[in-house]
Design a protein around this motif. Structure first.
Motif, PDB file in Angstrom:
ATOM      1  N   MET A   4       0.843  -1.177   0.000  1.00 47.00           N
ATOM      2  CA  MET A   4       0.000   0.000   0.000  1.00 47.00           C
ATOM      3  C   MET A   4       0.884   1.234   0.000  1.00 47.00           C
ATOM      4  N   ALA A   5       0.546   2.181  -0.850  1.00 41.84           N
ATOM      5  CA  ALA A   5       1.306   3.419  -0.930  1.00 41.84           C
ATOM      6  C   ALA A   5       0.383   4.606  -0.694  1.00 41.84           C
ATOM      7  N   ILE A   6       0.905   5.604  -0.036  1.00 42.42           N
ATOM      8  CA  ILE A   6       0.192   6.861   0.143  1.00 42.42           C
ATOM      9  C   ILE A   6       0.809   7.856  -0.819  1.00 42.42           C
ATOM     10  N   THR A   7      -0.047   8.509  -1.608  1.00 42.55           N
ATOM     11  CA  THR A   7       0.434   9.432  -2.624  1.00 42.55           C
ATOM     12  C   THR A   7      -0.077  10.831  -2.331  1.00 42.55           C
ATOM     13  N   ASN A   8       0.779  11.819  -2.442  1.00 37.14           N
ATOM     14  CA  ASN A   8       0.405  13.220  -2.297  1.00 37.14           C
ATOM     15  C   ASN A   8       0.625  13.924  -3.625  1.00 37.14           C
ATOM     16  N   THR A   9      -0.330  14.746  -4.015  1.00 39.70           N
ATOM     17  CA  THR A   9      -0.230  15.488  -5.266  1.00 39.70           C
ATOM     18  C   THR A   9      -0.765  16.885  -5.053  1.00 39.70           C
ATOM     19  N   ALA A  10       0.004  17.897  -5.442  1.00 42.36           N
ATOM     20  CA  ALA A  10      -0.469  19.279  -5.392  1.00 42.36           C
ATOM     21  C   ALA A  10      -1.366  19.513  -6.606  1.00 42.36           C
ATOM     22  N   LEU A  11      -2.567  20.019  -6.362  1.00 42.80           N
ATOM     23  CA  LEU A  11      -3.523  20.260  -7.433  1.00 42.80           C
ATOM     24  C   LEU A  11      -3.411  21.688  -7.946  1.00 42.80           C
TER      25      LEU A  11
END
Length: 72
Positions: A1-8
């Motif tokens: 399982m990976a947690i992903t962060n993305t700036a929108l």
């Protein structure tokens, strides 16, 4: 399982792309507004090869107040 962060940004873009074979699902979405202004968000579930439009929108014009988080 990976947690992903993305700036929108103000342009629609793919944040997660899966395949039918990978068995992954999105269980939670956190949208954090770290600005001093209210922002508006749209969330789309787009089939592979499709485009974000009114037929694929699942959350429309959601208002997130300043320094607040929306958890879906």
């Amino acid at each position: 399982m990976a947690i992903t962060n993305t700036a929108l940004t103000t342009t629609a873009s793919s944040v997660y792309t899966g395949t039918s074979a990978d068995g992954n699902i999105i269980t939670t979405i956190h949208l954090c507004n770290f600005t001093g202004n209210t922002v508006t968000a749209n969330i789309y579930a787009v089939q592979n090869g499709g485009v974000a439009n009114n037929g694929s929108i699942i959350y429309s014009n959601v208002q997130i107040t300043s320094y607040n988080t929306l958890i879906i």
